[in-house]
Enzyme design. Structure first.
Site, PDB file in Angstrom:
ATOM      1  N   LYS A  73      57.225  13.017 184.740  1.00 34.03           N
ATOM      2  CA  LYS A  73      56.858  12.741 186.125  1.00 34.03           C
ATOM      3  C   LYS A  73      55.679  11.793 186.209  1.00 34.03           C
ATOM      4  O   LYS A  73      55.531  11.042 187.148  1.00 34.03           O
ATOM      5  CB  LYS A  73      56.451  14.052 186.806  1.00 34.03           C
ATOM      6  CG  LYS A  73      57.604  14.992 187.003  1.00 34.03           C
ATOM      7  CD  LYS A  73      57.115  16.354 187.478  1.00 34.03           C
ATOM      8  CE  LYS A  73      57.672  17.442 186.569  1.00 34.03           C
ATOM      9  NZ  LYS A  73      57.364  18.793 187.010  1.00 34.03           N
ATOM     10  N   LYS A  76      59.024  10.103 176.228  1.00 34.09           N
ATOM     11  CA  LYS A  76      59.926  10.984 176.969  1.00 34.09           C
ATOM     12  C   LYS A  76      59.946  10.661 178.462  1.00 34.09           C
ATOM     13  O   LYS A  76      59.037  10.027 178.989  1.00 34.09           O
ATOM     14  CB  LYS A  76      59.507  12.433 176.763  1.00 34.09           C
ATOM     15  CG  LYS A  76      58.153  12.759 177.344  1.00 34.09           C
ATOM     16  CD  LYS A  76      57.953  14.261 177.483  1.00 34.09           C
ATOM     17  CE  LYS A  76      56.698  14.534 178.273  1.00 34.09           C
ATOM     18  NZ  LYS A  76      56.598  15.774 178.959  1.00 34.09           N
ATOM     19  N   LYS A  83      46.208  14.754 177.485  1.00 31.47           N
ATOM     20  CA  LYS A  83      45.728  14.784 178.876  1.00 31.47           C
ATOM     21  C   LYS A  83      44.257  14.435 178.940  1.00 31.47           C
ATOM     22  O   LYS A  83      43.811  13.758 179.868  1.00 31.47           O
ATOM     23  CB  LYS A  83      46.016  16.132 179.511  1.00 31.47           C
ATOM     24  CG  LYS A  83      47.497  16.267 179.785  1.00 31.47           C
ATOM     25  CD  LYS A  83      47.844  17.359 180.737  1.00 31.47           C
ATOM     26  CE  LYS A  83      49.339  17.290 181.026  1.00 31.47           C
ATOM     27  NZ  LYS A  83      49.937  18.596 181.192  1.00 31.47           N
TER      28      LYS A  83
HETATM   29  P1  TYM Z   1      56.938  20.834 182.921  1.00 33.92           P
HETATM   30  O1  TYM Z   1      56.810  21.134 184.358  1.00 33.92           O
HETATM   31  O2  TYM Z   1      56.235  19.644 182.370  1.00 33.92           O
HETATM   32  O3  TYM Z   1      58.457  20.704 182.511  1.00 33.92           O
HETATM   33  C1  TYM Z   1      59.376  21.717 182.862  1.00 33.92           C
HETATM   34  C2  TYM Z   1      60.437  21.864 181.800  1.00 33.92           C
HETATM   35  O4  TYM Z   1      61.130  20.631 181.608  1.00 33.92           O
HETATM   36  C3  TYM Z   1      61.093  20.263 180.247  1.00 33.92           C
HETATM   37  N1  TYM Z   1      61.002  18.799 180.118  1.00 33.92           N
HETATM   38  C4  TYM Z   1      61.763  18.076 179.297  1.00 33.92           C
HETATM   39  N2  TYM Z   1      62.732  18.424 178.436  1.00 33.92           N
HETATM   40  C5  TYM Z   1      63.345  17.436 177.759  1.00 33.92           C
HETATM   41  N3  TYM Z   1      63.042  16.120 177.899  1.00 33.92           N
HETATM   42  C6  TYM Z   1      62.075  15.727 178.759  1.00 33.92           C
HETATM   43  N4  TYM Z   1      61.807  14.440 178.912  1.00 33.92           N
HETATM   44  C7  TYM Z   1      61.385  16.723 179.498  1.00 33.92           C
HETATM   45  N5  TYM Z   1      60.383  16.684 180.419  1.00 33.92           N
HETATM   46  C8  TYM Z   1      60.163  17.982 180.781  1.00 33.92           C
HETATM   47  C9  TYM Z   1      59.861  20.941 179.688  1.00 33.92           C
HETATM   48  O5  TYM Z   1      59.944  21.103 178.290  1.00 33.92           O
HETATM   49  C10 TYM Z   1      59.864  22.248 180.421  1.00 33.92           C
HETATM   50  O6  TYM Z   1      60.738  23.166 179.812  1.00 33.92           O
HETATM   51  N6  TYM Z   1      53.918  24.093 180.743  1.00 33.92           N
HETATM   52  C11 TYM Z   1      55.186  23.968 181.377  1.00 33.92           C
HETATM   53  C12 TYM Z   1      55.406  24.908 182.538  1.00 33.92           C
HETATM   54  C13 TYM Z   1      55.169  26.318 182.194  1.00 33.92           C
HETATM   55  C14 TYM Z   1      56.004  27.140 181.400  1.00 33.92           C
HETATM   56  C15 TYM Z   1      55.370  28.418 181.374  1.00 33.92           C
HETATM   57  C16 TYM Z   1      57.215  26.937 180.725  1.00 33.92           C
HETATM   58  C17 TYM Z   1      54.102  27.069 182.605  1.00 33.92           C
HETATM   59  N7  TYM Z   1      54.241  28.334 182.104  1.00 33.92           N
HETATM   60  C18 TYM Z   1      55.940  29.481 180.682  1.00 33.92           C
HETATM   61  C19 TYM Z   1      57.762  28.007 180.038  1.00 33.92           C
HETATM   62  C20 TYM Z   1      57.146  29.256 180.017  1.00 33.92           C
HETATM   63  C21 TYM Z   1      55.303  22.536 181.892  1.00 33.92           C
HETATM   64  O7  TYM Z   1      54.338  21.910 182.176  1.00 33.92           O
HETATM   65  O8  TYM Z   1      56.562  22.117 182.047  1.00 33.92           O
END
Ligand code: TYM
Length: 335
Positions: free
Chosen positions: A200, A197, A114
């Site tokens: 968004k 991957k 990032k």
């Molecule tokens: P975020 O919002 O980027 O993604 C949410 C969830 O989707 C999964 N994910 C994927 N899994 C497989 N293939 C992909 N291409 C893919 N893109 C996204 C992510 O692994 C995630 O599980 N930091 C986290 C949000 C968060 C969180 C937490 C998660 C904040 N606090 C506490 C678990 C526990 C995030 O940015 O996810």
């Protein structure tokens, strides 16, 4: 509730949910709500690292909640809430930050990525993203955290911070949580742009959203990156082609996948046909989501009710932890 295993996970409200979010996270959420005590939240504090306008923030938070519900999360089974409805999380984040070190935070891959992508906005929130995530998870004393592969390192950090707190103050206070996926291995769903991957912020056309209409969806899939085709039998698939097969694996029937696999291996495959098939299977897969999303979008009162009810339930658990933590650290208890 009682002795059930505690599960926590969240998703940032930075746009519509895509197939990566679904297969990496939500599919597990939906299963786990049946057997565990689940807390699933919308990570709106975390989304502030990219400075959304208040209007966009509100719109996106609501949309993710609608999509949680459309995907099958049930507010009667799981606690669904907004991260910002638990100021206890922010307090725990502050405590954890006192024992989080610059060197280890700077080494986190997602931070480095990032920082490279947005060099003019390397803020402290971005750096301490993993401590806020740790606070989210341990505020409910979670044992399991269903996430995709990309969150593995953040989960390692959570384990470090939970252990560090335990070592410093009170042995065994926080359980050490594990990243989790039903299929055993954490999942990484690829995007349509040939590498990496689905995400968004990975550029237009890379992600298929649950809410994409069939026309948009077909257009995105037909534009997916391919190459000029295999030239030798049983040749190893290059990344862009392997990605299309990986996507097929989650939405298409096994015999269809085998057919295309055979055609790849004897060099008779036509990528246009592969993409058409993939697009149609994705349209079929996403259809029920689209219907429910539009149904729920019209029901403002219900969405508000779910938010309020979730906030109340989540705060009960968070207040208990923060009171105990304050006492352990040497502060006065709130209540
Ligand atoms: P975020 O919002 O980027 O993604 C949410 C969830 O989707 C999964 N994910 C994927 N899994 C497989 N293939 C992909 N291409 C893919 N893109 C996204 C992510 O692994 C995630 O599980 N930091 C986290 C949000 C968060 C969180 C937490 C998660 C904040 N606090 C506490 C678990 C526990 C995030 O940015 O996810």
């Amino acid at each position: 509730m009682g002795n059930k295993e505690i599960v926590v996970s969240g998703i940032r409200p930075t746009g519509n949910l895509h197939l990566g979010n679904y297969f990496g996270a939500i599919k597990n959420f939906v299963k786990m709500q049946e057997t565990s005590q689940c807390y699933f939240f919308i990570a709106d504090y975390h989304s502030l690292t990219t400075h959304p306008t208040p209007g966009d923030l509100q719109k996106n938070v609501k949309q993710v909640l609608i999509e949680y519900l459309a995907a099958g999360l049930d507010p009667e089974k799981a606690t669904l809430y907004l991260q910002s409805d638990l100021p206890e999380t922010a307090e725990l984040y502050l405590f954890l930050n006192m024992n989080a070190y610059l060197g280890e935070l700077e080494r986190v891959t997602t931070f480095k990525e990032k920082a490279r992508k947005q060099p003019n906005n390397v803020n402290a929130g971005l750096l301490t993203y993993p401590t806020l995530m740790a606070a989210d998870i341990i505020i409910h004393k979670a044992a399991k955290v269903p996430v995709g592969k990309d969150q593995e390192q953040n989960l390692e950090m959570t384990r470090t911070y939970a252990r560090r707190f335990n070592n410093m103050y009170s042995k065994d206070y926080f359980p050490i949580p594990n990243a989790y996926n039903f299929g055993e291995q954490l999942v990484k769903i690829p995007g349509l742009d040939g590498s990496g991957k689905m995400g968004k912020s990975e550029g237009e056309g890379n992600a298929i959203f649950l809410n994409d209409d069939p026309k948009t969806l077909r257009k995105k899939v037909m534009r997916a990156v391919t190459d000029s085709g295999p030239t030798e039998n049983n040749q190893k698939k290059p990344e862009a082609i392997q990605n299309l097969f990986t996507l097929m694996k989650v939405v298409s029937k096994q015999d269809i996948i085998s057919q295309f696999d055979d055609m790849y291996n004897d060099c008779t495959i036509r990528y246009g046909d592969l993409k058409k098939q993939l697009a149609e299977d994705m349209v079929i897969f996403t259809e029920p989501f689209r219907e429910k999303i539009s149904e729920l979008s019209a029901n403002e009162d219900y969405i508000k009710k779910v938010m309020n009810q979730g906030a109340e339930k989540a705060r009960e658990s968070a207040q208990k932890t923060i009171n105990e933590v304050r006492e352990i650290i040497g502060f006065r208890k709130y209540h």
